[in-house]
Design an enzyme around this catalytic site. Structure first.
Site, short mmCIF file in Angstrom:
data_model
loop_
_atom_site.label_atom_id
_atom_site.label_comp_id
_atom_site.label_asym_id
_atom_site.label_seq_id
_atom_site.Cartn_x
_atom_site.Cartn_y
_atom_site.Cartn_z
N ASP A 14 0.84 -1.18 0.17
CA ASP A 14 0.01 0.07 0.02
C ASP A 14 0.80 1.45 0.07
O ASP A 14 0.31 2.17 0.86
CB ASP A 14 -1.02 -0.10 1.26
CG ASP A 14 -1.92 -1.03 1.19
OD1 ASP A 14 -1.97 -1.87 0.21
OD2 ASP A 14 -2.81 -1.14 2.03
N LYS A 112 -7.16 -4.74 -3.41
CA LYS A 112 -8.04 -5.34 -2.42
C LYS A 112 -8.68 -4.42 -1.70
O LYS A 112 -8.67 -3.18 -1.74
CB LYS A 112 -6.93 -6.13 -1.21
CG LYS A 112 -5.94 -4.96 -0.63
CD LYS A 112 -4.95 -5.24 0.21
CE LYS A 112 -4.21 -4.41 1.00
NZ LYS A 112 -4.83 -3.29 1.58
N CYS A 157 -2.33 -3.23 7.47
CA CYS A 157 -2.21 -4.14 6.24
C CYS A 157 -0.84 -5.04 6.42
O CYS A 157 -0.61 -6.21 5.92
CB CYS A 157 -2.15 -3.31 5.06
SG CYS A 157 -3.93 -2.86 4.75
C1 VGL Z 1 -4.90 0.40 5.65
C2 VGL Z 1 -6.27 1.13 6.93
C3 VGL Z 1 -7.47 1.30 6.32
C4 VGL Z 1 -3.45 -0.27 5.39
C5 VGL Z 1 -5.74 0.47 4.84
O1 VGL Z 1 -2.91 -0.27 4.27
O2 VGL Z 1 -2.55 -0.43 6.37
N1 VGL Z 1 -5.38 0.83 6.85
N2 VGL Z 1 -7.26 0.68 4.97
#
Ligand code: VGL
Ligand code: ZN
Length: 211
Positions: A14, A112, A157
């Site tokens: 991410d 995702k 994540c």
């Molecule tokens: C994430 C919060 C919400 C992450 C993704 O990538 O850690 N955290 N969505």
């Protein structure tokens, strides 16, 4: 030194604009991991980049529930869910990879969290813990036994991806100098590192990787 095995894969989690400072869910110092990630990725025989990829109005957004408080926790059909600011909305600049990420070495991009009523922290399974993203099949097909994780955020994540990797039988490493935490709630970054270590995830740093 730990030499990544020929049966290893690097997973960059991410590294998107919304998770970097100035983004909708900016992780403090999140962009600091980019040079580290760009350096180490080339030491691996293959690499995967993941992308949080939510539809507009996703149920993990506080804005999708009138009156709901940002960062509060709700129970959604037995799954505990933190309510986030709108982030990583499909096709928006916030969902794009950070321009500082060198994407060239990546042969797979896993998206995702694209189901409107399901969130996905782990890059292996969505938060119902049973819907696969397909990553395990891809890695298995290529004979990968070892995964090395870096990216954002340590306490969501990266944490759930590393725990799932161990459960699926991979040897899992996390590069602690190439991850940063949201710290919601406060201290969850430290807690995540402890949980990973306790589960058998190998915590190491980029300085251990030659080259
Ligand atoms: C994430 C919060 C919400 C992450 C993704 O990538 O850690 N955290 N969505
Ligand atoms: Zn998300």
């Amino acid at each position: 030194m730990i030499r990544p095995s020929p049966r290893s894969a690097f997973i960059a989690v991410d590294l998107q604009n919304d998770f970097c400072p100035g983004g909708a869910l900016g992780v403090p110092d999140g962009d600091a991991v980019l040079p580290v990630v760009n350096r180490v990725v080339r030491s691996f025989p293959r690499a995967v980049a993941t992308q949080d990829w939510h539809p507009r109005g996703h149920f993990s957004f506080a804005s999708s529930r009138p009156g709901a408080k940002l960062y509060s926790t709700v129970d959604a059909e037995g799954i505990s869910q933190i309510l986030w600011p709108d982030h990583c909305v499909q096709g928006t600049p916030g969902a794009a990879f950070h321009p500082g990420l060198d994407l060239e070495p990546y042969s797979l991009i896993i998206r995702k969290g694209f189901r409107p009523d399901l969130d996905s922290y782990s890059t292996f399974f969505e938060n119902d813990r049973k819907t696969p993203t397909g990553l395990h099949g891809w890695l298995h097909d290529l004979g990968v036994k070892e995964v090395w994780l870096a990216g954002l955020a340590t306490d969501f994540c990266v944490l759930y991806s590393a725990l799932d990797a161990v459960c699926l039988g991979y040897t899992a490493y996390v590069l602690t100098d190439a991850v940063r935490a949201v710290n919601v709630p406060e201290g969850s970054g430290e807690q995540a590192l402890k949980s990973m270590a306790a589960a058998g995830v190998r915590l190491t740093t980029s300085s251990e990787i030659p080259g």
